[in-house]
Design a protein around this motif. Structure first.
Motif, PDB file in Angstrom:
ATOM      1  N   ASP A   6      37.519  20.665 -24.653  1.00 43.46           N
ATOM      2  CA  ASP A   6      37.219  21.130 -23.291  1.00 43.46           C
ATOM      3  C   ASP A   6      37.193  22.646 -23.201  1.00 43.46           C
ATOM      4  N   ALA A   7      37.966  23.314 -24.068  1.00 44.69           N
ATOM      5  CA  ALA A   7      38.036  24.777 -24.019  1.00 44.69           C
ATOM      6  C   ALA A   7      38.309  25.322 -25.406  1.00 44.69           C
ATOM      7  N   VAL A   8      37.739  26.494 -25.682  1.00 49.70           N
ATOM      8  CA  VAL A   8      38.024  27.218 -26.906  1.00 49.70           C
ATOM      9  C   VAL A   8      38.671  28.536 -26.489  1.00 49.70           C
ATOM     10  N   VAL A   9      39.851  28.793 -27.016  1.00 49.30           N
ATOM     11  CA  VAL A   9      40.547  30.048 -26.747  1.00 49.30           C
ATOM     12  C   VAL A   9      40.431  30.895 -28.002  1.00 49.30           C
ATOM     13  N   VAL A  10      39.858  32.080 -27.854  1.00 48.15           N
ATOM     14  CA  VAL A  10      39.683  32.977 -28.988  1.00 48.15           C
ATOM     15  C   VAL A  10      40.830  33.976 -28.978  1.00 48.15           C
ATOM     16  N   GLY A  11      41.685  33.874 -29.977  1.00 43.88           N
ATOM     17  CA  GLY A  11      42.836  34.762 -30.099  1.00 43.88           C
ATOM     18  C   GLY A  11      44.131  34.046 -29.791  1.00 43.88           C
ATOM     19  N   ALA A  12      45.051  34.087 -30.748  1.00 43.54           N
ATOM     20  CA  ALA A  12      46.344  33.428 -30.579  1.00 43.54           C
ATOM     21  C   ALA A  12      47.444  34.441 -30.330  1.00 43.54           C
ATOM     22  N   GLY A  13      47.096  35.477 -29.548  1.00 49.13           N
ATOM     23  CA  GLY A  13      48.121  36.403 -29.071  1.00 49.13           C
ATOM     24  C   GLY A  13      48.834  35.774 -27.895  1.00 49.13           C
ATOM     25  N   HIS A  14      49.733  36.517 -27.279  1.00 50.96           N
ATOM     26  CA  HIS A  14      50.511  35.917 -26.193  1.00 50.96           C
ATOM     27  C   HIS A  14      49.638  35.475 -25.029  1.00 50.96           C
ATOM     28  N   ASN A  15      48.603  36.218 -24.683  1.00 53.37           N
ATOM     29  CA  ASN A  15      47.745  35.798 -23.571  1.00 53.37           C
ATOM     30  C   ASN A  15      46.960  34.533 -23.924  1.00 53.37           C
ATOM     31  N   GLY A  16      46.384  34.492 -25.116  1.00 50.17           N
ATOM     32  CA  GLY A  16      45.629  33.318 -25.539  1.00 50.17           C
ATOM     33  C   GLY A  16      46.497  32.077 -25.633  1.00 50.17           C
ATOM     34  N   LEU A  17      47.705  32.235 -26.180  1.00 52.04           N
ATOM     35  CA  LEU A  17      48.592  31.078 -26.319  1.00 52.04           C
ATOM     36  C   LEU A  17      49.067  30.549 -24.970  1.00 52.04           C
ATOM     37  N   VAL A  18      49.348  31.451 -24.038  1.00 52.22           N
ATOM     38  CA  VAL A  18      49.751  30.998 -22.690  1.00 52.22           C
ATOM     39  C   VAL A  18      48.586  30.286 -22.013  1.00 52.22           C
ATOM     40  N   ALA A  19      47.374  30.859 -22.120  1.00 50.31           N
ATOM     41  CA  ALA A  19      46.203  30.212 -21.518  1.00 50.31           C
ATOM     42  C   ALA A  19      45.972  28.832 -22.123  1.00 50.31           C
ATOM     43  N   ALA A  20      46.056  28.736 -23.443  1.00 49.86           N
ATOM     44  CA  ALA A  20      45.861  27.445 -24.113  1.00 49.86           C
ATOM     45  C   ALA A  20      46.918  26.440 -23.688  1.00 49.86           C
ATOM     46  N   ASN A  21      48.150  26.898 -23.559  1.00 48.14           N
ATOM     47  CA  ASN A  21      49.244  26.015 -23.150  1.00 48.14           C
ATOM     48  C   ASN A  21      49.022  25.489 -21.735  1.00 48.14           C
ATOM     49  N   LEU A  22      48.618  26.370 -20.823  1.00 46.37           N
ATOM     50  CA  LEU A  22      48.381  25.941 -19.440  1.00 46.37           C
ATOM     51  C   LEU A  22      47.237  24.927 -19.373  1.00 46.37           C
ATOM     52  N   LEU A  23      46.175  25.167 -20.138  1.00 48.77           N
ATOM     53  CA  LEU A  23      45.058  24.219 -20.158  1.00 48.77           C
ATOM     54  C   LEU A  23      45.490  22.879 -20.761  1.00 48.77           C
ATOM     55  N   ALA A  24      46.247  22.921 -21.846  1.00 47.25           N
ATOM     56  CA  ALA A  24      46.725  21.679 -22.468  1.00 47.25           C
ATOM     57  C   ALA A  24      47.640  20.913 -21.527  1.00 47.25           C
ATOM     58  N   ASP A  25      48.511  21.632 -20.796  1.00 43.61           N
ATOM     59  CA  ASP A  25      49.388  20.975 -19.822  1.00 43.61           C
ATOM     60  C   ASP A  25      48.587  20.312 -18.707  1.00 43.61           C
ATOM     61  N   ALA A  26      47.389  20.846 -18.430  1.00 49.64           N
ATOM     62  CA  ALA A  26      46.518  20.274 -17.390  1.00 49.64           C
ATOM     63  C   ALA A  26      45.674  19.125 -17.937  1.00 49.64           C
ATOM     64  N   GLY A  27      45.887  18.788 -19.219  1.00 49.88           N
ATOM     65  CA  GLY A  27      45.180  17.658 -19.793  1.00 49.88           C
ATOM     66  C   GLY A  27      43.922  17.988 -20.561  1.00 49.88           C
ATOM     67  N   TRP A  28      43.623  19.255 -20.750  1.00 54.38           N
ATOM     68  CA  TRP A  28      42.426  19.660 -21.488  1.00 54.38           C
ATOM     69  C   TRP A  28      42.685  19.549 -22.988  1.00 54.38           C
ATOM     70  N   ASP A  29      41.625  19.262 -23.747  1.00 51.59           N
ATOM     71  CA  ASP A  29      41.664  19.371 -25.201  1.00 51.59           C
ATOM     72  C   ASP A  29      41.283  20.800 -25.536  1.00 51.59           C
ATOM     73  N   VAL A  30      42.191  21.534 -26.202  1.00 53.48           N
ATOM     74  CA  VAL A  30      42.009  22.963 -26.418  1.00 53.48           C
ATOM     75  C   VAL A  30      42.014  23.277 -27.907  1.00 53.48           C
ATOM     76  N   LEU A  31      41.074  24.114 -28.316  1.00 47.46           N
ATOM     77  CA  LEU A  31      41.024  24.631 -29.672  1.00 47.46           C
ATOM     78  C   LEU A  31      41.344  26.120 -29.606  1.00 47.46           C
ATOM     79  N   VAL A  32      42.361  26.559 -30.369  1.00 48.25           N
ATOM     80  CA  VAL A  32      42.717  27.979 -30.431  1.00 48.25           C
ATOM     81  C   VAL A  32      42.239  28.519 -31.775  1.00 48.25           C
ATOM     82  N   CYS A  33      41.440  29.593 -31.742  1.00 51.21           N
ATOM     83  CA  CYS A  33      40.928  30.230 -32.954  1.00 51.21           C
ATOM     84  C   CYS A  33      41.578  31.600 -33.114  1.00 51.21           C
ATOM     85  N   GLU A  34      42.098  31.871 -34.295  1.00 49.44           N
ATOM     86  CA  GLU A  34      42.762  33.148 -34.577  1.00 49.44           C
ATOM     87  C   GLU A  34      42.292  33.668 -35.924  1.00 49.44           C
TER      88      GLU A  34
END
Length: 113
Positions: A6-34
């Motif tokens: 559902d979403a691709v987060v580019v960057g596994a810094g603190h902002n990217g990880l928080v965004a990915a976590n919030l999306l995952a908590d909302a039920g999204w399938d998230v891919l984090v690329c670092e």
């Protein structure tokens, strides 16, 4: 087969990880690329100078993180996060050899200035 997310987060810094976590908590399938070999971005730390002595590898000044309602809702303490607070928060040397120092206590900062 191509994985669908559902979403691709580019960057596994603190902002990217928080965004990915919030999306995952909302039920999204998230891919984090670092691109770096380890996640964390500017808030990574490691033992680089001496065994048992952990140094910040980039930015060491994230005082609002401990007070962040978004980070508090992630319950990172349940995953091992422990906030540490040094009595001396920040120091900045001046060209004339003096040093401005910020302390956790306002009175200490005022006395040092």
């Amino acid at each position: 087969m191509t994985e669908r997310v559902d979403a691709v987060v580019v960057g596994a810094g603190h902002n990217g990880l928080v965004a990915a976590n919030l999306l995952a908590d909302a039920g999204w399938d998230v891919l984090v690329c670092e691109a770096a070999e380890a996640p964390g971005g500017a808030v990574r730390s490691a033992e680089i100078t001496a065994p048992g002595f952990v140094s910040d590898l980039a930015s060491a000044f994230h005082p609002l993180g401990a007070a962040s309602p978004v980070l508090r809702e992630l319950d990172l303490g349940a995953h091992g996060l422990q906030w540490r607070h040094a009595p001396t928060v920040l120091a900045h040397p001046t060209p004339d050899g003096r040093c401005a120092v910020l302390h956790r206590r306002l009175d200490d900062t005022a006395a040092a200035l």
